[in-house]
Design a protein around this motif. Structure first.
Motif, mmCIF file in Angstrom:
data_model
loop_
_atom_site.group_PDB
_atom_site.id
_atom_site.type_symbol
_atom_site.label_atom_id
_atom_site.label_comp_id
_atom_site.label_asym_id
_atom_site.label_seq_id
_atom_site.Cartn_x
_atom_site.Cartn_y
_atom_site.Cartn_z
ATOM 1 N N PRO A 1 0.837 -1.203 0.000
ATOM 2 C CA PRO A 1 0.000 0.000 0.000
ATOM 3 C C PRO A 1 0.872 1.253 0.000
ATOM 4 O O PRO A 1 1.962 1.258 0.546
ATOM 5 N N GLU A 2 0.385 2.285 -0.634
ATOM 6 C CA GLU A 2 1.055 3.583 -0.694
ATOM 7 C C GLU A 2 2.239 3.608 -1.647
ATOM 8 O O GLU A 2 2.962 4.586 -1.693
ATOM 9 N N TRP A 3 2.434 2.535 -2.421
ATOM 10 C CA TRP A 3 3.465 2.504 -3.456
ATOM 11 C C TRP A 3 2.815 2.098 -4.766
ATOM 12 O O TRP A 3 1.833 1.356 -4.777
ATOM 13 N N MET A 4 3.369 2.570 -5.894
ATOM 14 C CA MET A 4 2.800 2.250 -7.201
ATOM 15 C C MET A 4 3.890 2.264 -8.266
ATOM 16 O O MET A 4 4.975 2.802 -8.060
ATOM 17 N N PHE B 1 9.676 1.984 -16.352
ATOM 18 C CA PHE B 1 8.918 1.773 -15.126
ATOM 19 C C PHE B 1 9.684 2.217 -13.884
ATOM 20 O O PHE B 1 10.850 1.857 -13.700
ATOM 21 N N PHE B 2 8.990 2.985 -13.037
ATOM 22 C CA PHE B 2 9.570 3.490 -11.790
ATOM 23 C C PHE B 2 8.619 3.176 -10.645
ATOM 24 O O PHE B 2 7.401 3.293 -10.770
ATOM 25 N N TYR B 3 9.191 2.795 -9.524
ATOM 26 C CA TYR B 3 8.433 2.423 -8.329
ATOM 27 C C TYR B 3 8.511 3.599 -7.360
ATOM 28 O O TYR B 3 9.605 3.944 -6.892
ATOM 29 N N VAL B 4 7.369 4.233 -7.095
ATOM 30 C CA VAL B 4 7.368 5.461 -6.287
ATOM 31 C C VAL B 4 6.204 5.460 -5.302
ATOM 32 O O VAL B 4 5.196 4.791 -5.519
ATOM 33 N N PRO B 5 6.333 6.240 -4.222
ATOM 34 C CA PRO B 5 5.181 6.408 -3.325
ATOM 35 C C PRO B 5 4.021 7.044 -4.080
ATOM 36 O O PRO B 5 4.231 7.886 -4.963
ATOM 37 N N THR B 6 2.802 6.665 -3.743
ATOM 38 C CA THR B 6 1.636 7.227 -4.437
ATOM 39 C C THR B 6 1.553 8.743 -4.274
ATOM 40 O O THR B 6 0.998 9.420 -5.131
#
Length: 193
Positions: free
Chosen positions: A49-52, A67-72
């Motif tokens: 949760p809180e990541w996308m 593609f990058f993995y970041v906090p929402t």
């Protein structure tokens, strides 16, 4: 780290397996012993949760998504050609650049002479073509910390720079960099061949 990184930029020579290291001041800032810290602890193996995942495109150079993995909370994106900024309502959180290795090499060599690298990790994403470097720098005068993720493929680099003024920011930045894989689509295509 500087020697390994420079060798990679100059001749594509890389370690055979993942490698990491931390300075005592980095570990102290996190409240752990240097031998107790590992970048692997930052991997998110399941949906969190809180990541996308955020996909961006550099259509001027490549067809396909990065593609990058970041906090929402970092959902605000500004893009101008090969430069992208992830941010929130308060500030810029990460600056992303797609560039040629030969163009960026003198800039990073100069930067690494002006700062102290206090933590680093290297991961071969898909040998011999895709590589991931993550490092944390500390300004020798002010103590300000910055995070860098360099994701390489052939002549191209995706460079992600993040500001880490607090320990919370540092954790977010490193989690983002460790889990991101801008070249994911290309790597999956290479594996399928």
């Amino acid at each position: 780290m500087q020697t390994l990184f420079s060798q990679w930029l100059e001749s594509d020579a890389t370690p055979e397996s993942p490698i990491e290291g931390v300075a005592p001041e980095f570990a102290n800032s996190l409240g752990v012993r240097p031998e107790a810290f590992t970048f692997d602890s930052l991997f998110h193996r399941d949906e969190t949760p809180e990541w996308m995942w955020k996909a961006i495109e550099f259509n001027e150079v490549f067809d396909g998504q990065f593609f990058f993995y970041v906090p929402t909370a970092w959902a605000k994106i500004r893009q101008e050609k090969l430069n992208v900024i992830f941010g929130d309502t308060i500030a810029t959180r990460q600056s992303i650049l797609l560039t040629k290795k030969s163009f960026w090499q003198p800039h990073i060599i100069n930067l690494l002479q002006e700062v102290k690298v206090i933590a680093f990790a290297y991961y071969p994403l898909y040998r011999p073509h895709y590589h991931q470097w993550v490092f944390v720098t500390e300004d020798k005068n002010t103590g300000s910390m910055w995070t860098f993720g360099i994701y390489g493929s052939g002549d191209y680099l995706v460079i992600v720079k993040g500001d880490a003024p607090t320990i919370s920011d540092l954790n977010y930045q490193l989690t983002s960099l460790i889990n991101s894989n801008p070249w994911y689509g290309w790597i999956e295509s290479a594996k399928a061949r």
